[in-house]
Scaffold this active site. Structure first.
Site, PDB file in Angstrom:
ATOM      1  N   ASP A 211      13.904  -6.459  27.460  1.00 27.34           N
ATOM      2  CA  ASP A 211      14.771  -6.372  28.709  1.00 27.34           C
ATOM      3  C   ASP A 211      16.108  -6.105  28.470  1.00 27.34           C
ATOM      4  O   ASP A 211      16.497  -5.743  27.400  1.00 27.34           O
ATOM      5  CB  ASP A 211      15.051  -7.823  29.518  1.00 27.34           C
ATOM      6  CG  ASP A 211      15.580  -8.898  28.479  1.00 27.34           C
ATOM      7  OD1 ASP A 211      16.687  -8.798  28.542  1.00 27.34           O
ATOM      8  OD2 ASP A 211      14.867  -9.464  27.792  1.00 27.34           O
ATOM      9  N   ASP A 213      18.781  -7.632  29.253  1.00 22.57           N
ATOM     10  CA  ASP A 213      19.893  -8.606  29.494  1.00 22.57           C
ATOM     11  C   ASP A 213      20.231  -8.530  30.979  1.00 22.57           C
ATOM     12  O   ASP A 213      19.661  -8.373  31.979  1.00 22.57           O
ATOM     13  CB  ASP A 213      20.977  -8.772  28.501  1.00 22.57           C
ATOM     14  CG  ASP A 213      21.457 -10.074  28.636  1.00 22.57           C
ATOM     15  OD1 ASP A 213      20.629 -11.107  28.729  1.00 22.57           O
ATOM     16  OD2 ASP A 213      22.707 -10.204  28.411  1.00 22.57           O
TER      17      ASP A 213
HETATM   18  N1  LIG Z   1      18.181 -11.272  27.313  1.00 20.83           N
HETATM   19  C1  LIG Z   1      17.941 -12.098  26.665  1.00 20.83           C
HETATM   20  N2  LIG Z   1      18.797 -12.933  26.296  1.00 20.83           N
HETATM   21  C2  LIG Z   1      18.514 -14.000  25.434  1.00 20.83           C
HETATM   22  N3  LIG Z   1      17.321 -14.230  24.847  1.00 20.83           N
HETATM   23  C3  LIG Z   1      16.578 -13.159  25.160  1.00 20.83           C
HETATM   24  N4  LIG Z   1      15.067 -13.205  24.811  1.00 20.83           N
HETATM   25  C4  LIG Z   1      14.711 -12.039  25.331  1.00 20.83           C
HETATM   26  N5  LIG Z   1      15.457 -11.625  26.382  1.00 20.83           N
HETATM   27  C5  LIG Z   1      16.594 -12.316  25.890  1.00 20.83           C
END
Ligand SMILES: Nc1ncnc2[nH]cnc12
Ligand SMILES: CSC[C@H]1O[C@H](OP(=O)(O)O)[C@H](O)[C@@H]1O
Length: 286
Positions: A211, A213
């Site tokens: 992703d 974030d």
């Molecule tokens: N955006 C994110 N922040 C923290 N841990 C994660 N694991 C997968 N995506 C994450």
């Protein structure tokens, strides 16, 4: 039992390794408590390999609750000298696209001190070097394996920001980590890599980007469901990297991580309490 040189710690979405054949489950206990789950031992690409799901099968431990010390100690008990930690991470850079792999070479610790992060203490003091938080030699092999076998874009190097969680970051935090030059964000690389170093095990990490974030104007903010969905679509990239990595590892190779304690322990041998000696017996005999 023959020592098992290679350990794999599976992260979110990687709770088992179907590719292991002739497998058995080993329930271990350690002076630091029980590991996340039974260790699965099996054959992969001609070698015995130990697999441990970081959060346990069924994902039962938060990133703060994972028994990191017991996990590393349990693998050490089996004779493990090389660990690949597999992680799901958020991207903090445009070019690190969900589905890509990153092999980080640096880390920033944003955990909050609630996780036991050393095997030492209570009478024995040690300070291991951690300028290179992952083993560059093992990471180079992971890179070779990922480039040859994963069918996705692989990024060599990058800084993993390890936050405490379990909540995801705020936008302000995400932008702060970007301004620090961080590449990816997750919740588990530390203290796992620190403890592997104290246990004199060469440790590398393979991060699967799931992703953007919450900083990216064109992408939705991360959710757990988004992470799981992306992992499920891309988990074969991690699995084929692992299978290609195993034959590249020479089980007799000696890297700097394997003598990390040589100049680390400050405590005079005669000052080490008997209980501490017993607790540390597998790790330190100075
Ligand atoms: N955006 C994110 N922040 C923290 N841990 C994660 N694991 C997968 N995506 C994450
Ligand atoms: C399921 S989203 C957050 C969760 O995923 C990552 O786990 P891991 O590092 O074990 O793959 C992240 O660190 C969080 O624990």
């Amino acid at each position: 039992m023959e020592p098992i040189s290679i350990g794999i710690i599976g992260g979110s979405g990687l709770y088992a390794m179907e590719a292991l054949t002739d497998r058995s489950e080993i329930q271990l206990t350690t002076p630091f408590g029980d590991p996340s789950d039974a260790v699965i031992v099996g054959n992969l690409a001609g070698q015995r390999v130990a697999f441990l799901p970081r959060h346990g099968r069924g994902h039962r431990f938060t990133p703060s609750e994972v028994p990191y010390r017991a996990n590393i100690h349990a693998l050490k008990q089996l004779g493990v000298r090389f660990i690949l930690g597999v992680s799901a991470v958020g991207s903090l850079r445009e070019e690190l696209v969900p589905g890509h792999l990153v092999i980080p070479d640096q880390a920033i610790d944003r955990t909050k001190g609630v996780r036991p992060a050393t095997f030492f203490g209570e009478g024995v003091v040690a300070h291991v070097a951690f300028g290179e938080p992952v083993c560059p030699y093992l990471s180079a092999l992971v890179s070779q394996a990922a480039h040859s076998a994963s069918n996705t874009t692989v990024h060599d190097g990058g800084t993993y920001c390890c936050m405490e969680g379990p909540q995801f970051s705020t936008k302000a935090e995400s932008e702060l980590y970007r301004s620090w030059g961080c590449s990816i964000i997750g919740m588990t690389l530390l203290p796992e890599a620190k403890l592997a170093r104290e246990a004199e095990i060469a440790y590398a990490n393979l991060s699967l980007v799931t992703d953007y974030d919450c900083w990216h104007p064109d992408h939705d903010n991360v959710t757990a469901a988004m992470v799981v969905e992306t992992i499920n679509r891309n988990v074969t990239a991690a699995q084929s990297t692992i299978a290609a990595l195993i034959p590249l590892i020479d089980p007799t190779a000696v890297y700097p991580a394997h003598s990390a304690l040589a100049h680390a322990v400050m405590t005079a041998p005669e000052a080490i309490p008997a209980a501490a000696r017993e607790r540390l017996a597998l790790l330190y005999r100075g």
